[in-house]
Design a protein around this motif. Structure first.
Motif, PDB file in Angstrom:
ATOM      1  N   ASN A  11     142.321  59.815  82.929  1.00  0.00           N
ATOM      2  CA  ASN A  11     142.670  60.799  83.132  1.00  0.00           C
ATOM      3  C   ASN A  11     144.438  61.615  83.060  1.00  0.00           C
ATOM      4  OD1 ASN A  11     140.419  60.755  84.593  1.00  0.00           O
ATOM      5  ND2 ASN A  11     141.361  59.310  86.033  1.00  0.00           N
ATOM      6  N   LEU A  12     144.724  63.111  83.252  1.00  0.00           N
ATOM      7  CA  LEU A  12     145.525  63.555  83.210  1.00  0.00           C
ATOM      8  C   LEU A  12     146.254  63.512  84.552  1.00  0.00           C
ATOM      9  CD1 LEU A  12     147.543  65.088  81.682  1.00  0.00           C
ATOM     10  CD2 LEU A  12     146.144  66.897  81.763  1.00  0.00           C
ATOM     11  N   LEU A  13     147.185  63.131  84.281  1.00  0.00           N
ATOM     12  CA  LEU A  13     148.102  63.190  86.551  1.00  0.00           C
ATOM     13  C   LEU A  13     149.542  64.092  86.320  1.00  0.00           C
ATOM     14  CD1 LEU A  13     148.659  59.500  86.151  1.00  0.00           C
ATOM     15  CD2 LEU A  13     147.318  60.895  87.733  1.00  0.00           C
ATOM     16  N   LEU A  14     149.549  64.663  84.855  1.00  0.00           N
ATOM     17  CA  LEU A  14     151.157  65.773  85.461  1.00  0.00           C
ATOM     18  C   LEU A  14     151.072  66.147  83.549  1.00  0.00           C
ATOM     19  CD1 LEU A  14     152.978  67.328  87.171  1.00  0.00           C
ATOM     20  CD2 LEU A  14     154.818  64.709  86.743  1.00  0.00           C
ATOM     21  N   SER A  15     151.463  67.268  83.272  1.00  0.00           N
ATOM     22  CA  SER A  15     152.265  67.344  82.118  1.00  0.00           C
ATOM     23  C   SER A  15     153.722  68.327  82.617  1.00  0.00           C
ATOM     24  CB  SER A  15     151.140  68.961  81.873  1.00  0.00           C
ATOM     25  OG  SER A  15     150.486  68.356  81.382  1.00  0.00           O
ATOM     26  N   GLN A  16     154.844  68.185  82.126  1.00  0.00           N
ATOM     27  CA  GLN A  16     156.071  69.283  81.880  1.00  0.00           C
ATOM     28  C   GLN A  16     156.977  69.053  81.007  1.00  0.00           C
ATOM     29  OE1 GLN A  16     157.945  65.094  84.558  1.00  0.00           O
ATOM     30  NE2 GLN A  16     158.056  66.807  86.510  1.00  0.00           N
ATOM     31  N   LEU A  17     157.973  69.799  81.151  1.00  0.00           N
ATOM     32  CA  LEU A  17     158.166  69.939  79.862  1.00  0.00           C
ATOM     33  C   LEU A  17     159.636  69.166  80.532  1.00  0.00           C
ATOM     34  CD1 LEU A  17     158.724  73.990  79.360  1.00  0.00           C
ATOM     35  CD2 LEU A  17     157.577  72.229  77.900  1.00  0.00           C
ATOM     36  N   LEU A  18     159.557  68.417  79.282  1.00  0.00           N
ATOM     37  CA  LEU A  18     161.145  67.247  79.921  1.00  0.00           C
ATOM     38  C   LEU A  18     162.698  67.662  78.622  1.00  0.00           C
ATOM     39  CD1 LEU A  18     159.578  64.294  81.169  1.00  0.00           C
ATOM     40  CD2 LEU A  18     161.057  65.817  81.970  1.00  0.00           C
ATOM     41  N   LYS A  19     163.764  66.769  78.875  1.00  0.00           N
ATOM     42  CA  LYS A  19     164.449  67.627  77.447  1.00  0.00           C
ATOM     43  C   LYS A  19     164.285  65.666  77.324  1.00  0.00           C
ATOM     44  CE  LYS A  19     167.592  70.627  79.535  1.00  0.00           C
ATOM     45  NZ  LYS A  19     169.238  70.970  79.422  1.00  0.00           N
ATOM     46  N   ARG A  20     164.159  65.255  77.205  1.00  0.00           N
ATOM     47  CA  ARG A  20     164.177  63.650  77.484  1.00  0.00           C
ATOM     48  C   ARG A  20     163.055  62.927  77.674  1.00  0.00           C
ATOM     49  NH1 ARG A  20     164.976  58.123  79.415  1.00  0.00           N
ATOM     50  NH2 ARG A  20     164.892  58.824  81.412  1.00  0.00           N
ATOM     51  N   VAL A  21     162.368  62.288  76.201  1.00  0.00           N
ATOM     52  CA  VAL A  21     160.942  61.479  76.595  1.00  0.00           C
ATOM     53  C   VAL A  21     161.351  60.089  77.366  1.00  0.00           C
ATOM     54  CG1 VAL A  21     159.258  60.514  75.312  1.00  0.00           C
ATOM     55  CG2 VAL A  21     160.382  62.328  74.202  1.00  0.00           C
ATOM     56  N   PRO A  22     160.888  59.942  78.362  1.00  0.00           N
ATOM     57  CA  PRO A  22     160.433  58.077  78.157  1.00  0.00           C
ATOM     58  C   PRO A  22     159.714  57.688  77.774  1.00  0.00           C
ATOM     59  CG  PRO A  22     158.674  59.346  79.883  1.00  0.00           C
ATOM     60  CD  PRO A  22     159.319  60.202  79.243  1.00  0.00           C
ATOM     61  N   SER A  23     161.127  55.822  77.813  1.00  0.00           N
ATOM     62  CA  SER A  23     160.786  55.000  77.185  1.00  0.00           C
ATOM     63  C   SER A  23     159.700  53.852  77.836  1.00  0.00           C
ATOM     64  CB  SER A  23     162.006  54.211  76.661  1.00  0.00           C
ATOM     65  OG  SER A  23     162.132  53.780  77.781  1.00  0.00           O
ATOM     66  N   GLU A  24     159.267  53.120  77.001  1.00  0.00           N
ATOM     67  CA  GLU A  24     158.199  52.154  77.708  1.00  0.00           C
ATOM     68  C   GLU A  24     158.084  50.452  78.719  1.00  0.00           C
ATOM     69  OE1 GLU A  24     155.767  49.707  74.969  1.00  0.00           O
ATOM     70  OE2 GLU A  24     155.762  51.512  73.421  1.00  0.00           O
ATOM     71  N   GLY A  25     157.967  50.823  79.350  1.00  0.00           N
ATOM     72  CA  GLY A  25     158.730  49.785  80.302  1.00  0.00           C
ATOM     73  C   GLY A  25     159.652  50.262  81.271  1.00  0.00           C
ATOM     74  N   GLU A  26     159.790  52.366  81.088  1.00  0.00           N
ATOM     75  CA  GLU A  26     160.292  52.460  82.267  1.00  0.00           C
ATOM     76  C   GLU A  26     159.847  52.497  83.227  1.00  0.00           C
ATOM     77  OE1 GLU A  26     162.710  56.972  83.010  1.00  0.00           O
ATOM     78  OE2 GLU A  26     162.389  56.170  81.046  1.00  0.00           O
ATOM     79  N   ASP A  27     160.707  52.872  85.051  1.00  0.00           N
ATOM     80  CA  ASP A  27     159.831  52.543  86.010  1.00  0.00           C
ATOM     81  C   ASP A  27     159.789  54.612  86.670  1.00  0.00           C
ATOM     82  OD1 ASP A  27     158.989  50.754  86.989  1.00  0.00           O
ATOM     83  OD2 ASP A  27     160.182  50.047  87.352  1.00  0.00           O
ATOM     84  N   LEU A  28     158.738  54.990  87.166  1.00  0.00           N
ATOM     85  CA  LEU A  28     158.500  57.026  87.383  1.00  0.00           C
ATOM     86  C   LEU A  28     158.538  56.459  88.782  1.00  0.00           C
ATOM     87  CD1 LEU A  28     157.215  57.943  83.373  1.00  0.00           C
ATOM     88  CD2 LEU A  28     159.320  58.206  84.732  1.00  0.00           C
ATOM     89  N   LYS A  29     158.401  57.939  89.175  1.00  0.00           N
ATOM     90  CA  LYS A  29     157.754  57.891  90.021  1.00  0.00           C
ATOM     91  C   LYS A  29     156.618  59.807  90.091  1.00  0.00           C
ATOM     92  CE  LYS A  29     158.485  57.584  95.049  1.00  0.00           C
ATOM     93  NZ  LYS A  29     159.499  57.578  96.124  1.00  0.00           N
TER      94      LYS A  29
END
Length: 72
Positions: A11-29
Motif C-alpha cells: 500500500n502506497l502511503l506517501l510520495s514526497q520530494l526529499l533532499k535526503r533519502v531515509p536510511s534503514e532503521g530510521e524512525d519517521l512520522k
C-alpha cells in the motif's frame, strides 16, 4: 532531489520530494503515525521505494462508570 515513495506492505502511503533519502532503521512520522524504515530500494537515480512498518493503533475504549452518572 529524490522522489521517495513510502509503502506499507504493498500500500502506497506517501510520495514526497526529499533532499535526503531515509536510511534503514530510521524512525519517521507519516500522516501522524510513527513508522520505522524496514528497507530502502533505489529504482533509478531519482526514484526510491521505502518500505515502512507502522506502529499499531490502540483505540482507547471509554470505561463506563455508573457511579459518576447523575440519577434522576
Amino acid at each position: 532531489m529524490f522522489a521517495v515513495h513510502f509503502f506499507e506492505n504493498k500500500n502506497l502511503l506517501l510520495s514526497q520530494l526529499l533532499k535526503r533519502v531515509p536510511s534503514e532503521g530510521e524512525d519517521l512520522k507519516i500522516k501522524g503515525r510513527k513508522a520505522k524504515v524496514s528497507s530502502v530500494n533505489s529504482i533509478d537515480e531519482k526514484n526510491v521505494y521505502v518500505q515502512v512498518v507502522l506502529e499499531s493503533l490502540q483505540k482507547n475504549k471509554p470505561i463506563l462508570d455508573n457511579q459518576k452518572k447523575k440519577k434522576r
